[in-house]
Scaffold this motif. Structure first.
Motif, PDB file in Angstrom:
ATOM      1  N   UNK A  34      18.695  20.191  23.009  1.00 30.34           N
ATOM      2  CA  UNK A  34      18.620  18.987  22.365  1.00 30.34           C
ATOM      3  C   UNK A  34      20.115  18.994  21.624  1.00 30.34           C
ATOM      4  N   UNK A  35      20.179  17.989  20.985  1.00 32.67           N
ATOM      5  CA  UNK A  35      21.461  17.865  20.170  1.00 32.67           C
ATOM      6  C   UNK A  35      21.539  18.201  18.808  1.00 32.67           C
ATOM      7  N   UNK A  36      20.414  18.610  18.216  1.00 33.29           N
ATOM      8  CA  UNK A  36      20.180  18.834  16.835  1.00 33.29           C
ATOM      9  C   UNK A  36      18.911  19.819  16.704  1.00 33.29           C
ATOM     10  N   UNK A  37      19.266  20.932  16.702  1.00 32.50           N
ATOM     11  CA  UNK A  37      17.894  21.852  16.631  1.00 32.50           C
ATOM     12  C   UNK A  37      17.537  22.466  15.222  1.00 32.50           C
ATOM     13  N   UNK A  38      17.975  21.769  14.573  1.00 31.25           N
ATOM     14  CA  UNK A  38      17.781  22.040  12.755  1.00 31.25           C
ATOM     15  C   UNK A  38      16.614  21.231  12.435  1.00 31.25           C
ATOM     16  N   UNK A  39      15.452  21.954  11.976  1.00 29.65           N
ATOM     17  CA  UNK A  39      14.171  21.382  11.599  1.00 29.65           C
ATOM     18  C   UNK A  39      14.418  20.489  10.451  1.00 29.65           C
ATOM     19  N   UNK A  40      13.888  19.302  10.478  1.00 30.42           N
ATOM     20  CA  UNK A  40      13.864  18.501   9.312  1.00 30.42           C
ATOM     21  C   UNK A  40      15.483  17.938   8.949  1.00 30.42           C
ATOM     22  N   UNK A  41      16.283  17.966   9.919  1.00 33.84           N
ATOM     23  CA  UNK A  41      17.644  17.348   9.719  1.00 33.84           C
ATOM     24  C   UNK A  41      17.588  15.742   9.873  1.00 33.84           C
ATOM     25  N   UNK A  42      16.913  15.118   8.646  1.00 36.55           N
ATOM     26  CA  UNK A  42      16.783  13.515   9.056  1.00 36.55           C
ATOM     27  C   UNK A  42      17.779  12.866   9.297  1.00 36.55           C
ATOM     28  N   UNK A  43      19.114  13.362   8.696  1.00 34.14           N
ATOM     29  CA  UNK A  43      20.194  12.538   8.838  1.00 34.14           C
ATOM     30  C   UNK A  43      21.206  12.887   9.965  1.00 34.14           C
ATOM     31  N   UNK A  44      20.663  14.095  10.734  1.00 32.28           N
ATOM     32  CA  UNK A  44      21.315  14.593  11.568  1.00 32.28           C
ATOM     33  C   UNK A  44      22.718  15.129  11.358  1.00 32.28           C
ATOM     34  N   UNK A  45      22.783  15.684  10.376  1.00 26.39           N
ATOM     35  CA  UNK A  45      24.147  16.407   9.855  1.00 26.39           C
ATOM     36  C   UNK A  45      24.810  17.328  10.932  1.00 26.39           C
ATOM     37  N   UNK A  46      23.860  17.969  11.897  1.00 28.26           N
ATOM     38  CA  UNK A  46      24.068  18.946  12.786  1.00 28.26           C
ATOM     39  C   UNK A  46      24.119  18.554  14.172  1.00 28.26           C
ATOM     40  N   UNK A  47      24.333  17.224  14.516  1.00 27.36           N
ATOM     41  CA  UNK A  47      24.377  16.645  15.682  1.00 27.36           C
ATOM     42  C   UNK A  47      25.480  17.004  16.469  1.00 27.36           C
ATOM     43  N   UNK A  48      25.188  17.445  17.764  1.00 28.24           N
ATOM     44  CA  UNK A  48      26.501  17.756  18.602  1.00 28.24           C
ATOM     45  C   UNK A  48      26.107  17.637  20.150  1.00 28.24           C
ATOM     46  N   UNK A  49      27.161  17.218  20.878  1.00 27.57           N
ATOM     47  CA  UNK A  49      26.943  17.063  22.342  1.00 27.57           C
ATOM     48  C   UNK A  49      27.644  18.124  22.899  1.00 27.57           C
ATOM     49  N   UNK A  50      27.921  19.140  22.285  1.00 30.09           N
ATOM     50  CA  UNK A  50      28.797  20.380  22.963  1.00 30.09           C
ATOM     51  C   UNK A  50      28.322  20.797  24.117  1.00 30.09           C
ATOM     52  N   UNK A  51      27.043  20.801  24.284  1.00 34.25           N
ATOM     53  CA  UNK A  51      26.117  21.509  25.461  1.00 34.25           C
ATOM     54  C   UNK A  51      26.906  20.589  26.603  1.00 34.25           C
ATOM     55  N   UNK A  52      26.825  19.274  26.671  1.00 30.15           N
ATOM     56  CA  UNK A  52      27.097  18.429  27.741  1.00 30.15           C
ATOM     57  C   UNK A  52      28.620  18.423  28.191  1.00 30.15           C
ATOM     58  N   UNK A  53      29.285  19.098  27.248  1.00 32.97           N
ATOM     59  CA  UNK A  53      30.616  19.420  27.552  1.00 32.97           C
ATOM     60  C   UNK A  53      31.169  20.395  28.499  1.00 32.97           C
ATOM     61  N   UNK A  54      29.965  21.380  28.798  1.00 31.87           N
ATOM     62  CA  UNK A  54      30.310  22.418  29.745  1.00 31.87           C
ATOM     63  C   UNK A  54      30.225  21.855  31.372  1.00 31.87           C
TER      64      UNK A  54
END
Length: 313
Positions: free
Chosen positions: A140-160
């Motif tokens: 997924x694009x944010x694996x940090x539990x409880x990150x309600x504001x999605x501060x750790x959101x990233x699409x780096x996985x799809x860039x591969x």
């Protein structure tokens, strides 16, 4: 929604084999179709489960200009109904992986056969938001539990794998058409920590009873859609034409990613969270409902389209 026959097995092996065979068979079909106008004999090859056929040549097919028939089909061009937006395929991770393993010559042939003016001229494409049953693994694009504001959101996985494949398809289409490739993005599941059953991978082992979105993360899930669309455009230059709210919302898969909605719960998410968020951040985006088999489409349409607060989105 995806249309076809699914075999829910070990995805890393079965799905890749299926995708590779599908790409190769379609490549052969398109190549053969180009020769049909000048050839009366067609060669065809088969790969089939439960047989020894692996791209095995079958008996030749004979074509003729005429055939005996009393059936007449009349097409009245003056009477029209719904508009067809287009045709296309899906940029899954497994398809992108198989494509990446081809040499440059074969990659060019695949791109030409599907997206060029001399090929199938695909103008639509489907893009999973996160992992699905045609992925190499769960992500997924944010694996940090409880990150309600999605501060750790990233699409780096799809860039591969996925984004490079999409970019090449878009460039191939640009060579002959001024219209872009319309991409419809669809989620199979939110991150596990947003669901009632917080387990990894985010499957539905107990059926639909706890395969639902937590109330406290409905706003976050709507923001997740918006961030995905924004990131694809800002970081990859890829515009998302539309989204569906959920892939196959009536099914709760025990062995791959999924999430359950009823017509009422999808309506309520749309009008209270997803619609307001996306209309603010991406006002031109198209939101498509249901995304499942046709047998219940009337029920879903009645439930959602008779609600003015939902319909406006």
């Amino acid at each position: 929604p995806a249309i076809g026959t699914y075999t829910y097995c070990h995805k890393q092996m079965i799905m890749l084999k299926f995708n590779l065979a599908w790409w190769l068979l379609c490549t052969l079909c398109v190549a053969q179709a180009r020769r049909m106008e000048t050839a009366s004999t067609a060669k065809w090859f088969r790969t089939a489960q439960g047989t020894s056929d692996r791209l095995t040549r079958q008996h030749d097919l004979q074509f003729s200009a005429d055939f005996p028939s009393t059936i007449t089909v009349l097409i009245n061009r003056s009477v029209t109904y719904q508009t067809i937006e287009g045709f296309g395929g899906a940029f899954t991770e497994s398809a992108s992986y198989v494509f990446s393993k081809l040499n440059s010559t074969l990659q060019s042939q695949v791109l030409d056969m599907y997206f060029s003016g001399n090929g199938l001229r695909y103008n639509m494409a489907r893009l999973p938001i996160g992992s699905c049953d045609f992925s190499l693994g769960t992500y997924n694009y944010d694996a940090v539990p409880g990150d309600s504001n999605l501060d750790h959101f990233s699409i780096d996985h799809d860039k591969q794998l996925i984004i490079p494949f999409i970019k090449q398809a878009i460039e191939t289409r640009k060579k002959w058409s001024n219209s872009t490739l319309n991409i419809v993005a669809s989620p199979w599941s939110p991150p596990n920590w947003m669901k009632q059953l917080d387990t990894m991978p985010p499957y539905c082992p107990h059926g639909c009873s706890d395969c639902n979105l937590r109330d406290e993360y409905k706003r976050t899930w709507a923001l997740y859609f918006s961030k995905f669309i924004s990131a694809y455009y800002a970081e990859a230059g890829i515009d998302i034409w539309g989204i569906t709210i959920q892939n196959e919302p009536e099914y709760c898969p025990p062995d791959y990613e999924g999430m359950h909605y009823t017509p009422e719960t999808e309506r309520d998410l749309l009008k209270s969270y997803l619609g307001p968020q996306l209309s603010k951040d991406h006002p031109k985006l198209k939101i498509l409902i249901y995304d499942h088999n046709k047998d219940h489409v009337v029920e879903w349409a009645k439930t959602i389209y008779t609600d003015a607060d939902a319909t406006k989105y």
